[in-house]
Enzyme design. Structure first.
Site, PDB file in Angstrom:
ATOM      1  CE1 TYR A 126       5.284   3.914   1.157  1.00  0.00           C
ATOM      2  CE2 TYR A 126       6.809   5.433   2.011  1.00  0.00           C
ATOM      3  CZ  TYR A 126       6.417   4.797   0.923  1.00  0.00           C
ATOM      4  OH  TYR A 126       6.844   4.801  -0.133  1.00  0.00           O
ATOM      5  CE  LYS A 173      -1.898  -5.034  -9.413  1.00  0.00           C
ATOM      6  NZ  LYS A 173      -1.792  -5.000 -10.733  1.00  0.00           N
ATOM      7  CG  ASP A 206      -0.807  -2.790 -13.117  1.00  0.00           C
ATOM      8  OD1 ASP A 206      -1.669  -2.337 -12.615  1.00  0.00           O
ATOM      9  OD2 ASP A 206      -0.881  -4.065 -13.305  1.00  0.00           O
ATOM     10  CG  ASP A 230       7.375   7.654  -2.115  1.00  0.00           C
ATOM     11  OD1 ASP A 230       7.840   8.462  -2.669  1.00  0.00           O
ATOM     12  OD2 ASP A 230       7.931   7.116  -1.133  1.00  0.00           O
TER      13      ASP A 230
END
Ligand code: NAI
Length: 334
Positions: A126, A173, A206, A230
């Site tokens: 972002y 991740k 995930d 988010d």
């Protein structure tokens, strides 16, 4: 004593849900001096800057905001005002409690869901740092810093400690983004070590998404960088009845801006059918921040009562009531 609060109606369904929330807060009897400032697509286009000075001046003065959603153009146009506001006021912690409403049936209502999401609010993808290297090749910079990662981790653990929460899971991740998410994780571990009585775990994003759907009741405090935070927030909202329900707070050292997880919902704007629950529950968080604990409890209780007896629910949660009818129902219940 009267509290000063900046009210930003926003656009889309923002004005509808924020005026409903204002009515509900006023009905608690707490004296609030609302300073209304406009922040929406039209104002931004006219001003030519994403954060008009009067909005910043008002928040500088009051230090507390209740904000409706603001539309951000997709794939072009001006940069997100939401991101700009969070960065400008260093509202580094985005706090989103996701709870089953007592007595209200959803497809997950055989389990009790009670988690709090802590999303880093100022950096990551972002940062808006994008660059067209050559035609049809674009890079987008993911910025992760030690300072911001430590701050959000400390905020989440301090909250867990204060509220007697048992478990914090950091979501990442780092198997792929070894440097960026690796740094985020190292910071989480460093802070976790200072709270040995709180269980600390890590999940790859995930897998975390799957676990959230399969076993949402096992989650307690979730700690995430901006983008995953988010996405996972909307997923989590879906577990308890949807975006119409889940509130949030953007917290910094000196300022706090309360707003729903949802956006401006252009598909239903202006129809008087938006669900103001998320804005009202954001107002409950605001009342707690203002130390109006009794009023916060009463407003929360009234919302829960309307859900439990399904007396005046809006369409998104299976009812037929309008925004106004729901609001009147809450005020009656109070
Ligand atoms: P959205 O959250 O506005 O809407 C997604 C879906 O949920 C829509 O079908 C909408 O009708 C429904 N929904 C959302 N809130 C609801 C409510 N209170 N009652 C009933 N139904 C509700 O997400 P979308 O469509 O992706 O984004 C629309 C705009 O909002 C975009 O410009 C986006 O950038 C902006 N946005 C602004 C945010 C903010 O100001 N904090 C946060 C998220 C999005």
């Amino acid at each position: 004593m009267s509290h000063q609060v900046t009210l930003i109606p926003g656009d889309g369904i923002g004005p509808e849900v924020s005026s409903a929330a204002r009515r509900a807060v006023d009905a608690t009897g707490v004296s609030i001096d609302w300073e209304v400032v406009q922040l929406n697509e039209e104002v931004i286009r006219k001003a030519g800057v994403s954060l008009p000075q009067d909005v910043l001046d008002s928040l500088e003065r009051t230090r507390v905001g209740l904000k409706g959603p603001v539309t951000t153009p997709i794939g072009g146009g001006f940069a997100s005002v939401n991101v700009a506001l969070r960065k400008r006021l260093d509202l580094y912690a985005n706090v989103r409690p996701v709870r089953s409403l007592p007595g209200f049936a959803t497809r997950f209502s055989d389990v009790k869901i009670d988690m709090v999401i802590f999303r880093e609010n100022t950096e990551d993808l972002y940062s808006g740092l994008e660059h067209e290297v050559v035609k049809d090749v674009v890079t987008s910079l993911k910025v992760i810093t030690r300072v911001a990662s430590i701050k959000i981790a400390e905020y989440a653990f301090a909250y867990a400690n204060r509220m007697g929460r048992k478990k914090v899971v950091a979501i990442h991740k780092a198997n792929i983004m070894k440097l960026a998410d690796g740094l985020f994780l190292r910071c989480c571990r460093e802070v976790a070590a200072k709270f040995p009585h709180i269980e600390y775990k890590e999940l790859i994003v995930d897998n975390a998404s799957m676990q959230l759907v399969m076993r949402p009741e096992t989650f307690d405090v979730l700690l995430l960088p901006n983008l995953y935070g988010d996405i996972v927030s909307d997923l989590a909202a879906g577990l308890v009845g949807g975006l119409g329900i889940v509130p949030g707070a953007n917290m910094g050292e000196g300022h706090a801006v309360f707003e729903a997880v949802h956006g401006s919902a252009p598909d239903i704007a202006g129809k008087g059918i938006a669900n103001p629950t998320a804005m009202m529950l954001s107002s409950v968080m605001m009342l707690i921040h203002l130390e109006e604990l009794e009023a916060a409890k009463r407003l929360q209780g009234a919302i829960e009562k309307v859900y439990a007896d399904r007396s005046a629910l809006t369409g998104d949660v299976g009812g037929k009531a309008s925004t106004d009818e729901f609001t009147s129902g809450v005020i009656r219940a109070m």
